[in-house]
Design a protein around this motif. Structure first.
Motif, mmCIF file in Angstrom:
data_model
loop_
_atom_site.group_PDB
_atom_site.id
_atom_site.type_symbol
_atom_site.label_atom_id
_atom_site.label_comp_id
_atom_site.label_asym_id
_atom_site.label_seq_id
_atom_site.Cartn_x
_atom_site.Cartn_y
_atom_site.Cartn_z
ATOM 1 N N LEU A 1 0.859 -1.187 0.000
ATOM 2 C CA LEU A 1 0.000 0.000 0.000
ATOM 3 C C LEU A 1 0.896 1.238 0.000
ATOM 4 O O LEU A 1 1.992 1.196 0.563
ATOM 5 N N ASP B 1 -11.995 3.310 12.188
ATOM 6 C CA ASP B 1 -11.037 4.003 11.331
ATOM 7 C C ASP B 1 -11.159 5.508 11.553
ATOM 8 O O ASP B 1 -11.959 6.191 10.923
ATOM 9 N N GLN C 1 -5.293 6.376 4.824
ATOM 10 C CA GLN C 1 -6.081 5.410 4.038
ATOM 11 C C GLN C 1 -5.649 3.958 4.269
ATOM 12 O O GLN C 1 -6.211 3.045 3.659
ATOM 13 N N LYS D 1 -8.351 1.349 5.591
ATOM 14 C CA LYS D 1 -9.305 1.046 4.516
ATOM 15 C C LYS D 1 -8.645 0.131 3.476
ATOM 16 O O LYS D 1 -9.264 -0.809 2.966
ATOM 17 N N GLY D 2 -7.373 0.400 3.183
ATOM 18 C CA GLY D 2 -6.625 -0.414 2.224
ATOM 19 C C GLY D 2 -6.463 -1.849 2.678
ATOM 20 O O GLY D 2 -6.573 -2.791 1.881
ATOM 21 N N PHE E 1 -8.521 -3.477 4.619
ATOM 22 C CA PHE E 1 -9.827 -4.125 4.445
ATOM 23 C C PHE E 1 -10.060 -4.483 2.987
ATOM 24 O O PHE E 1 -10.558 -5.576 2.678
ATOM 25 N N ALA E 2 -9.681 -3.567 2.083
ATOM 26 C CA ALA E 2 -9.856 -3.833 0.646
ATOM 27 C C ALA E 2 -9.049 -5.047 0.215
ATOM 28 O O ALA E 2 -9.461 -5.802 -0.670
ATOM 29 N N LYS E 3 -7.900 -5.276 0.870
ATOM 30 C CA LYS E 3 -7.044 -6.433 0.542
ATOM 31 C C LYS E 3 -7.440 -7.678 1.347
ATOM 32 O O LYS E 3 -6.734 -8.686 1.332
ATOM 33 N N GLU E 4 -8.544 -7.576 2.101
ATOM 34 C CA GLU E 4 -9.130 -8.715 2.837
ATOM 35 C C GLU E 4 -8.154 -9.345 3.830
ATOM 36 O O GLU E 4 -8.057 -10.563 3.950
ATOM 37 N N ASN F 1 -16.385 3.563 9.905
ATOM 38 C CA ASN F 1 -15.839 4.870 9.565
ATOM 39 C C ASN F 1 -16.037 5.842 10.724
ATOM 40 O O ASN F 1 -17.157 6.153 11.107
#
Length: 345
Positions: A81, A106, A123, A126-127, A129-132, A142
């Motif tokens: 990231l 967050d 960020q 959030k990143g 979480f996006a990458k699981e 949030n």
């Protein structure tokens, strides 16, 4: 009826620790070799014992830097990231268990009150979480309406929060709220019964506005370790003496005075411009079976701090790691790590 919310203390069983790795695009560029060696040492001590998530600019670079420890890679997760800097304690999400459900709050990270660029670091959670990286049953919540760094708060896991007025009331964080407003907000989001505000104590060279994790730390529900200065000629003597007096007035969740464990004041360390650096033994990390303690190339005081914490954590191995490189950017071991409770990662 208020919802039961648990802000797990650091000694709560953990699933993983997070590091955010230094690279040439960070403030570490001028000393990248020294600081990388320090990160490798810390990473290895974690990997020997539990899972480690490393947020990094380049996974291949980190693998190369850890190449002598491939046997530990089963505990390693690398996540690429973009990052501004490496202070995971402050840009990471805060783990909370609400109504039995796992959440990561967050909050906004704004570079400790807009002192430094933080557009990427804000960020990172959030990143992840996006990458699981987190479990399927972990929810990202949030909380970007509030500025909060992990190093600014200490939880006892029993509804008590320890923090500093200097940090949480600083004008560039949440100036739209009064002290009472901030306390009410913290009580609501973390399910707290009380907030203990430390009004004294600081370290020269500290960019965080006196984060609690440099000064005083919960070791269990009844014990606080804190930095004590015995040298009357030291610029910190009076502020830390006042802090000690205030700590003596605090009571735990059962209304009893805390057991206070004095850690030595680290010897004065200066940068090349003769500015004092914020070396502190309070910046330790509690892990499942160990406590990682920053050392500063001072055998006598390093060992004294280790002994004090070993008595305080009899069931954990207290491991010293040289963190002299970290204080050159005004932080230490706890500042670069973040723990996630059992079942989160």
């Amino acid at each position: 009826m208020a919802h039961p919310i648990l802000l797990p203390p650091e000694w709560y069983p953990q699933s993983a620790i997070q590091l955010t790795w230094p690279h040439l695009g960070t403030d570490w560029e001028y000393m990248i070799e020294d600081v990388t060696a320090c990160y490798v040492n810390i990473a290895v001590e974690i990997l020997k014992r539990q899972k480690l998530v490393i947020v990094c600019y380049s996974a291949e670079t980190v693998k190369f830097e850890l190449r002598e420890h491939k046997d530990l890679f089963t505990n390693l997760t690398l996540v690429e990231l973009p990052t501004n800097d490496t202070w995971a304690r402050d840009h990471s999400g805060i783990s909370v268990i609400k109504d039995g459900k796992k959440c990561v709050y967050d909050f906004t990270f704004n570079g400790w009150g807009m002192k430094f660029a933080s557009n990427f670091d804000n960020q990172i959670t959030k990143g992840l979480f996006a990458k699981e990286i987190f479990g399927n049953d972990v929810t990202l919540v949030n909380k970007k309406d509030f500025v909060l760094e992990g190093g600014a708060i200490e939880s006892d896991g029993k509804g008590t929060l320890l923090t500093t007025t200097e940090c949480l009331l600083s004008p560039n964080r949440n100036s739209y709220l009064s002290k009472d407003g901030i306390e009410d907000y913290l009580k609501e989001v973390f399910g707290l019964n009380k907030v203990l505000w430390l009004d004294h104590g600081y370290f020269a060279g500290d960019d965080t506005d006196s984060h609690i994790d440099t000064l005083a730390r919960f070791c269990d529900e009844h014990t606080i370790a804190y930095v004590k200065c015995d040298d009357k000629s030291d610029e910190h003597y009076h502020a830390l003496a006042k802090m000690e007096e205030q700590l003596k007035t605090f009571t735990d969740y059962q209304g009893k005075p805390y057991k206070l464990v004095a850690l030595p004041m680290a010897k004065a360390v200066y940068d090349e411009d003769n500015h004092r650096l914020p070396a502190t033994y309070a910046n330790f990390l509690i892990m499942n079976k160990a406590v990682l303690l920053p050392f500063y190339n001072d055998k006598e005081r390093d060992e004294e701090a280790r002994k004090q914490l070993q008595m305080t954590f009899p069931d954990r191995e207290v491991v010293g790691v040289d963190c002299s490189p970290l204080i050159k950017q005004h932080g230490s071991l706890h500042c670069i790590t973040m723990q996630y409770p059992e079942g989160f990662i």
